[in-house]
Design a protein around this motif. Structure first.
Motif, PDB file in Angstrom:
ATOM      1  N   GLN A   3      -7.882   8.111  -4.222  1.00 58.85           N
ATOM      2  CA  GLN A   3      -8.244   8.717  -2.949  1.00 58.85           C
ATOM      3  C   GLN A   3      -9.235   9.850  -3.132  1.00 58.85           C
ATOM      4  O   GLN A   3     -10.081  10.097  -2.272  1.00 58.85           O
ATOM      5  CB  GLN A   3      -6.983   9.274  -2.270  1.00 58.85           C
ATOM      6  CG  GLN A   3      -6.035   8.203  -1.756  1.00 58.85           C
ATOM      7  CD  GLN A   3      -4.805   8.841  -1.150  1.00 58.85           C
ATOM      8  OE1 GLN A   3      -4.838   9.998  -0.776  1.00 58.85           O
ATOM      9  NE2 GLN A   3      -3.740   8.099  -1.044  1.00 58.85           N
ATOM     10  N   GLU A  57     -11.693  11.708   9.709  1.00 58.04           N
ATOM     11  CA  GLU A  57     -12.024  10.518   8.913  1.00 58.04           C
ATOM     12  C   GLU A  57     -13.345   9.912   9.373  1.00 58.04           C
ATOM     13  O   GLU A  57     -14.162   9.471   8.559  1.00 58.04           O
ATOM     14  CB  GLU A  57     -10.895   9.489   9.026  1.00 58.04           C
ATOM     15  CG  GLU A  57     -11.136   8.191   8.263  1.00 58.04           C
ATOM     16  CD  GLU A  57     -10.941   8.315   6.753  1.00 58.04           C
ATOM     17  OE1 GLU A  57     -11.136   7.313   6.054  1.00 58.04           O
ATOM     18  OE2 GLU A  57     -10.598   9.420   6.270  1.00 58.04           O
ATOM     19  N   CYS A  91      -4.554   9.451  11.002  1.00 53.47           N
ATOM     20  CA  CYS A  91      -4.585   8.276  10.136  1.00 53.47           C
ATOM     21  C   CYS A  91      -4.430   8.746   8.691  1.00 53.47           C
ATOM     22  O   CYS A  91      -4.666   9.914   8.389  1.00 53.47           O
ATOM     23  CB  CYS A  91      -5.887   7.501  10.311  1.00 53.47           C
ATOM     24  SG  CYS A  91      -7.358   8.356   9.691  1.00 53.47           S
ATOM     25  N   PRO A  92      -4.053   7.851   7.790  1.00 55.52           N
ATOM     26  CA  PRO A  92      -4.013   8.235   6.382  1.00 55.52           C
ATOM     27  C   PRO A  92      -5.432   8.528   5.896  1.00 55.52           C
ATOM     28  O   PRO A  92      -6.377   7.835   6.288  1.00 55.52           O
ATOM     29  CB  PRO A  92      -3.447   6.987   5.686  1.00 55.52           C
ATOM     30  CG  PRO A  92      -2.782   6.199   6.766  1.00 55.52           C
ATOM     31  CD  PRO A  92      -3.566   6.481   8.012  1.00 55.52           C
ATOM     32  N   THR A  95      -8.810   5.880   4.722  1.00 50.90           N
ATOM     33  CA  THR A  95      -8.467   4.549   5.227  1.00 50.90           C
ATOM     34  C   THR A  95      -9.728   3.792   5.623  1.00 50.90           C
ATOM     35  O   THR A  95      -9.860   2.599   5.344  1.00 50.90           O
ATOM     36  CB  THR A  95      -7.530   4.655   6.445  1.00 50.90           C
ATOM     37  OG1 THR A  95      -6.308   5.283   6.051  1.00 50.90           O
ATOM     38  CG2 THR A  95      -7.212   3.281   7.019  1.00 50.90           C
ATOM     39  N   ILE A 158      -5.374   0.724   0.306  1.00 52.65           N
ATOM     40  CA  ILE A 158      -5.141   0.950   1.739  1.00 52.65           C
ATOM     41  C   ILE A 158      -3.902   0.206   2.202  1.00 52.65           C
ATOM     42  O   ILE A 158      -3.067   0.741   2.945  1.00 52.65           O
ATOM     43  CB  ILE A 158      -6.377   0.526   2.562  1.00 52.65           C
ATOM     44  CG1 ILE A 158      -7.565   1.419   2.204  1.00 52.65           C
ATOM     45  CG2 ILE A 158      -6.089   0.616   4.062  1.00 52.65           C
ATOM     46  CD1 ILE A 158      -8.890   0.923   2.729  1.00 52.65           C
ATOM     47  N   ARG A 161      -0.764   2.131   1.130  1.00 51.26           N
ATOM     48  CA  ARG A 161      -0.514   3.375   1.862  1.00 51.26           C
ATOM     49  C   ARG A 161      -0.084   3.103   3.299  1.00 51.26           C
ATOM     50  O   ARG A 161       0.791   3.772   3.838  1.00 51.26           O
ATOM     51  CB  ARG A 161      -1.751   4.279   1.812  1.00 51.26           C
ATOM     52  CG  ARG A 161      -1.940   4.885   0.422  1.00 51.26           C
ATOM     53  CD  ARG A 161      -3.063   5.882   0.354  1.00 51.26           C
ATOM     54  NE  ARG A 161      -4.356   5.246   0.499  1.00 51.26           N
ATOM     55  CZ  ARG A 161      -5.225   5.524   1.461  1.00 51.26           C
ATOM     56  NH1 ARG A 161      -4.930   6.428   2.375  1.00 51.26           N
ATOM     57  NH2 ARG A 161      -6.381   4.913   1.517  1.00 51.26           N
ATOM     58  N   LEU A 162      -0.690   2.098   3.931  1.00 50.84           N
ATOM     59  CA  LEU A 162      -0.272   1.736   5.288  1.00 50.84           C
ATOM     60  C   LEU A 162       1.177   1.259   5.297  1.00 50.84           C
ATOM     61  O   LEU A 162       1.964   1.602   6.188  1.00 50.84           O
ATOM     62  CB  LEU A 162      -1.183   0.638   5.851  1.00 50.84           C
ATOM     63  CG  LEU A 162      -2.609   1.042   6.219  1.00 50.84           C
ATOM     64  CD1 LEU A 162      -3.418  -0.186   6.631  1.00 50.84           C
ATOM     65  CD2 LEU A 162      -2.631   2.079   7.342  1.00 50.84           C
ATOM     66  N   LEU A 172      -4.013  -4.419   7.790  1.00 48.87           N
ATOM     67  CA  LEU A 172      -5.425  -4.448   7.437  1.00 48.87           C
ATOM     68  C   LEU A 172      -5.794  -5.907   7.198  1.00 48.87           C
ATOM     69  O   LEU A 172      -5.190  -6.567   6.352  1.00 48.87           O
ATOM     70  CB  LEU A 172      -5.700  -3.626   6.177  1.00 48.87           C
ATOM     71  CG  LEU A 172      -7.058  -3.851   5.492  1.00 48.87           C
ATOM     72  CD1 LEU A 172      -8.204  -3.531   6.441  1.00 48.87           C
ATOM     73  CD2 LEU A 172      -7.164  -3.036   4.216  1.00 48.87           C
ATOM     74  N   VAL A 191      -8.303  -2.637  11.078  1.00 48.07           N
ATOM     75  CA  VAL A 191      -7.159  -1.807  10.692  1.00 48.07           C
ATOM     76  C   VAL A 191      -6.408  -1.402  11.956  1.00 48.07           C
ATOM     77  O   VAL A 191      -7.012  -0.900  12.905  1.00 48.07           O
ATOM     78  CB  VAL A 191      -7.602  -0.537   9.937  1.00 48.07           C
ATOM     79  CG1 VAL A 191      -6.397   0.160   9.311  1.00 48.07           C
ATOM     80  CG2 VAL A 191      -8.633  -0.857   8.880  1.00 48.07           C
ATOM     81  N   TRP A 193      -2.729   0.657  13.289  1.00 46.57           N
ATOM     82  CA  TRP A 193      -1.569   1.453  12.917  1.00 46.57           C
ATOM     83  C   TRP A 193      -1.018   2.150  14.158  1.00 46.57           C
ATOM     84  O   TRP A 193      -1.744   2.388  15.123  1.00 46.57           O
ATOM     85  CB  TRP A 193      -1.930   2.470  11.826  1.00 46.57           C
ATOM     86  CG  TRP A 193      -2.840   3.586  12.260  1.00 46.57           C
ATOM     87  CD1 TRP A 193      -2.483   4.815  12.724  1.00 46.57           C
ATOM     88  CD2 TRP A 193      -4.284   3.570  12.278  1.00 46.57           C
ATOM     89  NE1 TRP A 193      -3.590   5.572  13.022  1.00 46.57           N
ATOM     90  CE2 TRP A 193      -4.701   4.831  12.749  1.00 46.57           C
ATOM     91  CE3 TRP A 193      -5.246   2.611  11.945  1.00 46.57           C
ATOM     92  CZ2 TRP A 193      -6.049   5.142  12.899  1.00 46.57           C
ATOM     93  CZ3 TRP A 193      -6.576   2.932  12.087  1.00 46.57           C
ATOM     94  CH2 TRP A 193      -6.970   4.182  12.548  1.00 46.57           C
TER      95      TRP A 193
END
Length: 201
Positions: A3, A57, A91-92, A95, A158, A161-162, A172, A191, A193
């Motif tokens: 990351q 992001e 969001c993470p 991503t 990704i 992590r999701l 994804l 994507v 979420w």
């Protein structure tokens, strides 16, 4: 570690471009330097947080694409379209940017005439959906088998992590975009979420 890293080849190319631009287009050089500074700062601070504002992001994505557009010139165009209010949507980290990076490196850059990348953000009552569509070469048939070269490393990262954050409530999906004749006209990454992480396991 995945990351927080900036791809070394990208970093060295950007610094070399800035050096050239200082003499011929100093204002552009300043803009690229500002974008690069934002990327480096973000890569160090974002990895420390589990979730970040979606707007942050997207700014990271825009900075990355702006640098690549300066480097590639007319061979790369892009747009980031936000259809709804994203205030409060998280969001993470990392991503979207790795997916956009894949679009540039594996889709647009190897294509002689270049191409276009469109990032579309759609926020619903319960979920956020971001679609990244490029007009590049499309997914390689071996991209999932050869993680060191294709889209695999970023995509697997990704996915993991999701899954950890949202369980089965996030997804994804990568697919080739085709025209009416069945010819590949690029890649689409979608994507999704949940907006409220508390709804997930």
């Amino acid at each position: 570690m995945l990351q927080s890293r900036i791809e070394p080849h990208f970093l060295f190319n950007t610094l070399a471009n800035i050096r050239v631009l200082i003499d011929v287009r100093p204002e552009t050089a300043k803009t690229v330097l500002d974008d690069l500074t934002g990327l480096l700062r973000g890569s160090m601070t974002k990895a420390e947080r589990q979730l970040i504002p979606l707007s942050e992001e997207l700014e990271f994505v825009k900075a990355y694409l702006s640098i690549q557009r300066t480097r590639m010139g007319d061979r790369l165009t892009f747009e980031v379209v936000v259809q709804d209010d994203i205030a409060g949507v998280s969001c993470p980290p990392f991503t979207l940017q790795p997916l956009v990076e894949n679009s540039v490196i594996h889709g647009i850059e190897p294509k002689l005439e270049g191409g276009h990348i469109r990032v579309l953000v759609d926020v619903g009552p319960e979920r956020c959906c971001v679609t990244i569509r490029d007009t590049g070469l499309g997914l390689r048939k071996d991209s999932r088998k050869n993680n060191g070269v294709g889209h695999g490393i970023a995509v697997d990262n990704i996915h993991q992590r999701l899954s950890l954050l949202y369980g089965k409530n996030a997804s994804l999906i990568l697919a080739n975009h085709t025209d009416e004749k069945g010819s590949v006209t690029g890649c689409v990454a979608t994507v999704r979420w949940p907006i409220n992480p508390g709804d997930s396991p």
